[in-house]
Design a protein around this motif. Sequence first.
Motif, PDB file in Angstrom:
ATOM      1  N   GLU A 148      52.117  49.302  48.725  1.00  0.00           N
ATOM      2  CA  GLU A 148      51.968  48.214  47.775  1.00  0.00           C
ATOM      3  C   GLU A 148      53.317  47.609  47.440  1.00  0.00           C
ATOM      4  O   GLU A 148      53.492  46.392  47.407  1.00  0.00           O
ATOM      5  N   ASN A 188      57.175  44.797  37.259  1.00  0.00           N
ATOM      6  CA  ASN A 188      56.005  45.626  36.942  1.00  0.00           C
ATOM      7  C   ASN A 188      55.556  46.353  38.193  1.00  0.00           C
ATOM      8  O   ASN A 188      55.403  45.752  39.242  1.00  0.00           O
ATOM      9  N   ASP A 189      55.347  47.624  38.082  1.00  0.00           N
ATOM     10  CA  ASP A 189      54.919  48.416  39.242  1.00  0.00           C
ATOM     11  C   ASP A 189      53.534  48.007  39.706  1.00  0.00           C
ATOM     12  O   ASP A 189      52.666  47.775  38.907  1.00  0.00           O
ATOM     13  N   LEU A 222      60.838  52.015  32.508  1.00  0.00           N
ATOM     14  CA  LEU A 222      59.552  52.056  31.814  1.00  0.00           C
ATOM     15  C   LEU A 222      59.738  51.737  30.332  1.00  0.00           C
ATOM     16  O   LEU A 222      58.955  51.001  29.726  1.00  0.00           O
ATOM     17  N   VAL A 253      52.377  48.567  31.206  1.00  0.00           N
ATOM     18  CA  VAL A 253      53.582  48.705  32.006  1.00  0.00           C
ATOM     19  C   VAL A 253      53.258  49.015  33.468  1.00  0.00           C
ATOM     20  O   VAL A 253      54.158  49.117  34.289  1.00  0.00           O
ATOM     21  N   LEU A 254      51.988  49.146  33.779  1.00  0.00           N
ATOM     22  CA  LEU A 254      51.580  49.379  35.158  1.00  0.00           C
ATOM     23  C   LEU A 254      50.352  48.504  35.402  1.00  0.00           C
ATOM     24  O   LEU A 254      49.469  48.423  34.557  1.00  0.00           O
ATOM     25  N   THR A 255      50.331  47.830  36.559  1.00  0.00           N
ATOM     26  CA  THR A 255      49.218  46.928  36.844  1.00  0.00           C
ATOM     27  C   THR A 255      48.109  47.692  37.554  1.00  0.00           C
ATOM     28  O   THR A 255      48.371  48.364  38.546  1.00  0.00           O
ATOM     29  N   ARG A 282      60.326  48.095  29.937  1.00  0.00           N
ATOM     30  CA  ARG A 282      59.097  47.356  30.211  1.00  0.00           C
ATOM     31  C   ARG A 282      58.154  47.407  29.010  1.00  0.00           C
ATOM     32  O   ARG A 282      57.437  46.471  28.728  1.00  0.00           O
ATOM     33  N   ASN A 289      44.630  48.198  39.888  1.00  0.00           N
ATOM     34  CA  ASN A 289      44.144  47.497  41.077  1.00  0.00           C
ATOM     35  C   ASN A 289      42.857  46.754  40.796  1.00  0.00           C
ATOM     36  O   ASN A 289      42.411  45.936  41.596  1.00  0.00           O
ATOM     37  N   LYS A 307      49.878  54.464  31.109  1.00  0.00           N
ATOM     38  CA  LYS A 307      50.798  53.374  31.455  1.00  0.00           C
ATOM     39  C   LYS A 307      50.041  52.068  31.631  1.00  0.00           C
ATOM     40  O   LYS A 307      50.506  51.005  31.211  1.00  0.00           O
ATOM     41  N   LYS A 342      42.630  52.455  39.767  1.00  0.00           N
ATOM     42  CA  LYS A 342      43.989  52.553  40.286  1.00  0.00           C
ATOM     43  C   LYS A 342      43.993  53.361  41.558  1.00  0.00           C
ATOM     44  O   LYS A 342      43.394  54.434  41.630  1.00  0.00           O
ATOM     45  N   SER A 343      44.640  52.816  42.575  1.00  0.00           N
ATOM     46  CA  SER A 343      44.774  53.564  43.820  1.00  0.00           C
ATOM     47  C   SER A 343      46.209  53.473  44.293  1.00  0.00           C
ATOM     48  O   SER A 343      46.905  52.510  44.005  1.00  0.00           O
TER      49      SER A 343
END
Lengths: 222, 211, 129, 234
Positions: free
Chosen positions: D144, A221-222, A82, B54-56, A85, B58, B49, B13-14
């Motif tokens: 996912e 990327n998560d 993290l 740093v997190l995509t 990133r 949905n 995040k 986000k899910s």
Amino acid sequence: MVTPIPYQVFVKEVASEFRTRYALNALLMFVVTTLTMVVFSLGDNTVPYEILSGMLWIVIFFSAMSGLSRTFVTEEERGTSLTLRLLTSATNVYIGKFLYNVVLILAMSVFIAFAYRLIIDDFVVRSSSIFWTTIVLGGIGLAAASTILAAIIAKANTKGTLFPVLAFPVLLPLLLTCIRATVLSVEGAFFSEAFKDFQILVSFSVVMIAASVIVFEYVWND
Amino acid sequence: MTPFHLEVRNVRKSFGRKVLFDAVSFDVRLGESFAVTGKNGSGKSTLMKIICGVLTPNGGSVRYVVNDKEIPLSHVAPHIGLVSPYLNMYEEFTGEENLRLFAKIRGIGVRQDDIHGLLQRFGIFEHRNKEARFYSSGMKQRLKYCAALLHRPALLFLDEPTANLDDIGIAVVREVMREQRQRAALVFATNESEDLSFADRVLDLSRLKIG
Amino acid sequence: MNGKMIAGIVIILAALVFGAMTFIESNVEYMDFAKAERVNKKVQVKGRWVSDRETQFNATTSQFVFYMVDDNDKEMRVVLDGGKPNNFEIATEIVAKGRFKDGYFHANEVLTKCPSKYEGDGSAVQKSL
Amino acid sequence: MKTALKSLLVLWLTAVIIAGIAVPMVKSPSGPLEFPVIPGLEEKARNIFFHVPMAWTSVLAFFMALYSGVRYLRSKDQDHDLRSVSAAGLGMMFCILATVTGSVWAKFNWGSFWNWDPRETSIFILLLIYGAYFVLRSAVEDEEKRATLSAVYSIIAGVTVPFFVFVMPRIMSGLHPGSLGDEQGSGPVVQMNMAPNMLVLFFASLAGFTLLYLWMLSLRVRTARLEAVTNTIE
């Protein structure tokens, strides 16, 4: 003052390796163990050089698997992925890690190659230029494929065993070409005879790196 | 400080089929402070995040506009700082090495004085040559603040700002929050009612309608 | 992001063409017996079976011995490790892989090319793989 | 697909299978219902009507799985992942069938079940790739992540596929039609060196099995969607 960021990631990897010796120790032990096993299994028998060339690449392949699998796993396990990133883009991380893997693999395979030629008397290389070109190009290709696969397995649950399973089909064309070029180097072929094999090795590495740069951010990327 | 604008629109986000939150929208501009609260597990850290890129998510979008120019999320690093329990330091490096490393990978130059100044301010200057794995959790939290503030970010994100800190630490953090709000902008996630006094606006994730 | 993807795909295609160029040139190197005598390495020689000279199977060494002529009509005794290859008699062309050794060609493999008109089995895999 | 089309497909494939097995092979064929005898192959030649469509379908399935994987990465829509995994599962089945039919044929024509002919090697690699794909899927719990990682892996494995074409024939020259060094040309399929009535049946079989694959694929995708819904309700 401002150097390219991938280079900074590379420097961080090298510094980290010198502090922790995560990969180096595992690698060294693996290389020593496999080489010893090869020597014992050969005994006093004379083995065809085709088989000796194949065995050299088996040792290099599995050593690379043991050393490179941790490239991203350490970041994931210690929760620093993290951080990384947040600091820079996925492409910069990929290039930095890839460069580090290239250096690690090249150091490792040059060491293995020297040791192998020293230990196994029947393995006589008549064309050194072909031999070392194969080692360098093969190492780069190995690093290219391993970097993206290491990124994939870092996100999976069973990490250790997964790496060779995923890597083998992907690396097979590279390994077969390397073995063929090594056979040529033992036969003392002219450099030009191995040129087509080098062409395949270069092409493989370029394709693998380009594809990795495109898909890496989806994994990273998560 | 150059004008900027953080725009969060309909973020969703899910995990699998479980929806954590949906339709989260807000704006943060220069000189503002924005707080996110909500029960444990309501998605505060996840939202932080996502905003930091740093997190995509949905669905929905996060946009940064600096000087009327939109900056892609992948290049937002020099403009933001984050303190979060999920953000770890490199344990094999010393505190000072960590800070230098971060600046370099961010692609910015910093002076030795700035680094030492920050370390002093957060009271870990004497420990700067100790490897981070020997740090206590409070010292690590302080180091995270140094890392987040080193490049004087336009936006500072704090996830549980006072976690693991003693009274002295908390006092420094409060000061930082006050300053950041005046100088640039601040976004933080907390459940401490005392922290909420620093916020101009508060978003409660557990009261959000999920649909 | 989109630019990166296009650039990547262009590079991949270019590199594949670069690799494929090794494929377009004929890359299975055939030699004739004269050259096989000179070089001491594993080669493959293409030619035809000489049906009017004796062929025999030596059961003790389990070797199959026959005569073949290469494309320059040079005749050579071939000793193959193993039994008579499939479809040996009807082959229009044979390929012997091995080394020249003490006046004969020592083969570890002999391939037979059958008349492939109407020949069965296919290679859809080859088309797309 | 409508019921009429499905029944037609069933009839079509039944006819193909019966014709492939039962049409007699004679020295000098006199009509469309007689195939020529092929020297060196004889009755074994019938395998072409079954083996090649299997191999073709498994390669098609691999590229469909790859394509759906790319669609998934671009859209993050789980439905594309369902398509990808369904395509790959069927592809693996057809790949095994192609391997078995080819191997049995090789035993009776070349003398051994397996001798690492380039074509045998390439189908083995395809099996390995499918195997690795499913091992990877089983190693990731989060839906996912599983979808993303398996899509990325199929792309990485996919870009190496052309190399097998460059590399294999250089390592070994082969017996399989279409191998390099085969002076007679690239074999029956590429150059169509086949009797006209065999050619018709061959393409009928190829089309039939491709449609069968597509039908099975749509069934699997629909089942997978239903399973996904059921899991949510629980």
